[in-house]
Design an enzyme around this catalytic site. Sequence first.
Site, PDB file in Angstrom:
ATOM      1  CD  GLU A  77     -52.900 -61.458  45.412  1.00 26.03           C
ATOM      2  OE1 GLU A  77     -53.805 -61.895  44.687  1.00 26.03           O
ATOM      3  OE2 GLU A  77     -53.113 -60.750  46.419  1.00 26.03           O
ATOM      4  CD  GLU A 117     -54.166 -53.753  43.560  1.00 26.77           C
ATOM      5  OE1 GLU A 117     -55.287 -53.715  44.046  1.00 26.77           O
ATOM      6  OE2 GLU A 117     -53.643 -54.797  43.146  1.00 26.77           O
ATOM      7  N   GLY A 134     -60.126 -56.084  46.893  1.00 26.96           N
ATOM      8  CA  GLY A 134     -59.965 -57.529  47.055  1.00 26.96           C
ATOM      9  C   GLY A 134     -60.943 -58.042  48.104  1.00 26.96           C
ATOM     10  N   GLY A 135     -60.439 -58.270  49.317  1.00 29.76           N
ATOM     11  CA  GLY A 135     -61.233 -58.876  50.393  1.00 29.76           C
ATOM     12  C   GLY A 135     -62.626 -58.288  50.552  1.00 29.76           C
ATOM     13  N   GLY A 159     -54.264 -57.125  51.272  1.00 30.90           N
ATOM     14  CA  GLY A 159     -54.710 -58.199  52.160  1.00 30.90           C
ATOM     15  C   GLY A 159     -54.106 -58.139  53.556  1.00 30.90           C
ATOM     16  CG  ASN A 176     -58.622 -59.289  42.165  1.00 32.32           C
ATOM     17  OD1 ASN A 176     -58.998 -60.380  41.741  1.00 32.32           O
ATOM     18  ND2 ASN A 176     -57.356 -59.010  42.423  1.00 32.32           N
ATOM     19  CD1 TRP A 177     -65.243 -60.853  42.967  1.00 34.77           C
ATOM     20  CD2 TRP A 177     -66.098 -62.897  42.637  1.00 34.77           C
ATOM     21  NE1 TRP A 177     -66.579 -60.714  42.757  1.00 34.77           N
ATOM     22  CE2 TRP A 177     -67.141 -61.955  42.545  1.00 34.77           C
ATOM     23  CE3 TRP A 177     -66.396 -64.246  42.451  1.00 34.77           C
ATOM     24  CZ2 TRP A 177     -68.454 -62.316  42.297  1.00 34.77           C
ATOM     25  CZ3 TRP A 177     -67.707 -64.615  42.194  1.00 34.77           C
ATOM     26  CH2 TRP A 177     -68.724 -63.664  42.125  1.00 34.77           C
ATOM     27  CE  LYS A 178     -56.692 -60.021  45.803  1.00 35.96           C
ATOM     28  NZ  LYS A 178     -55.673 -59.602  46.747  1.00 35.96           N
ATOM     29  CG  HIS A 182     -53.058 -58.611  41.460  1.00 38.38           C
ATOM     30  ND1 HIS A 182     -52.458 -59.222  42.536  1.00 38.38           N
ATOM     31  CD2 HIS A 182     -54.043 -57.827  41.960  1.00 38.38           C
ATOM     32  CE1 HIS A 182     -53.075 -58.823  43.636  1.00 38.38           C
ATOM     33  NE2 HIS A 182     -54.035 -57.966  43.316  1.00 38.38           N
ATOM     34  CB  SER A 233     -56.183 -52.985  53.324  1.00 38.96           C
ATOM     35  OG  SER A 233     -55.417 -54.173  53.427  1.00 38.96           O
TER      36      SER A 233
HETATM   37  P1  PGA Z   1     -57.234 -56.296  49.208  1.00 42.26           P
HETATM   38  O1  PGA Z   1     -56.715 -56.680  47.738  1.00 42.26           O
HETATM   39  O2  PGA Z   1     -58.332 -55.294  49.036  1.00 42.26           O
HETATM   40  O3  PGA Z   1     -57.719 -57.605  49.800  1.00 42.26           O
HETATM   41  O4  PGA Z   1     -56.066 -55.742  49.938  1.00 42.26           O
HETATM   42  C1  PGA Z   1     -56.634 -55.742  46.711  1.00 42.26           C
HETATM   43  C2  PGA Z   1     -56.086 -56.390  45.467  1.00 42.26           C
HETATM   44  O5  PGA Z   1     -55.186 -57.224  45.573  1.00 42.26           O
HETATM   45  O6  PGA Z   1     -56.534 -56.105  44.327  1.00 42.26           O
END
Ligand code: PGA
Length: 253
Positions: A100, A170, A237-238, A176, A9-11, A98, A216
């Site tokens: 977010e 999640e 994510g990251g 993050g 997930n590049w966000k 998600h 994470s």
């Molecule tokens: P993260 O994000 O790996 O940066 O914690 C995961 C996600 O939100 O899908």
Amino acid sequence: MRKHIVAGNWKMNNTFDEADELISNILDALEEKNLDRNTSMIICPPFPFLEMATDYAKDSYFEVGAQDVSTEEKGAYTGEVSAAMLKSMEVSYCIVGHSERRQYHHECNLMVAKKVDRLLENGIRPIVCCGERLEEREANKQFDVVKQQIEEGLFHLTAEQFKELVIAYEPVWAIGTGKTATPEQAQEIHAFIRNLIAEKYGKAVADEISILYGGSCKPSNAKEIFSNPDVDGGLIGGACLKAEDFMAIAFSF
Ligand code: PGA
């Protein structure tokens, strides 16, 4: 055997050139070393780079997902992107619900349900996110929260439709933040989710659904997390923004 899935997930990251570089690095890595046949790799870039990603995907092993979709079919919804548009760009998956989106865009379980419906109508597989916030975990409410998210967002589906889903657990406090759920915490709630699905749709359906962990997840902890019987991969994510790290996670099964 259930499919292993690693989805990136590049966000809201990368410019056009950076996107191009990241995808070509992933492509090169996949040419060098084949992924296990039972592992699917999904890349979820922002909307403007979907076409680039689906073009690249034609010559490679990975599949492409979007990060969001409209609740509506079409019409006067400025800024929205419909499931039919995604389908026309050969997008195979789409992240829904998600945390977010829930936090910053007030996405509720009812909206998740509508988005899932739009995607399934268009043959796109939803990657549905669920998970509790820190205060909910501290109050030991994680099971209630996840149960409600799944029941309200997904239990209107038929068993045939449900089989198309990928679920991503999640915990919001791990996204993050560098804090990861322990392998035991992940296994506990993944087993709980699978059990919920089994109660509603039967064991055969529950056994088919890939349940991913997100929060994470990185090369140093992926192996331990993925080694749990009910963890079928990760929503990353990251760590998916560096081809090397993303590949290392994909090879952690
Ligand atoms: P993260 O994000 O790996 O940066 O914690 C995961 C996600 O939100 O899908």
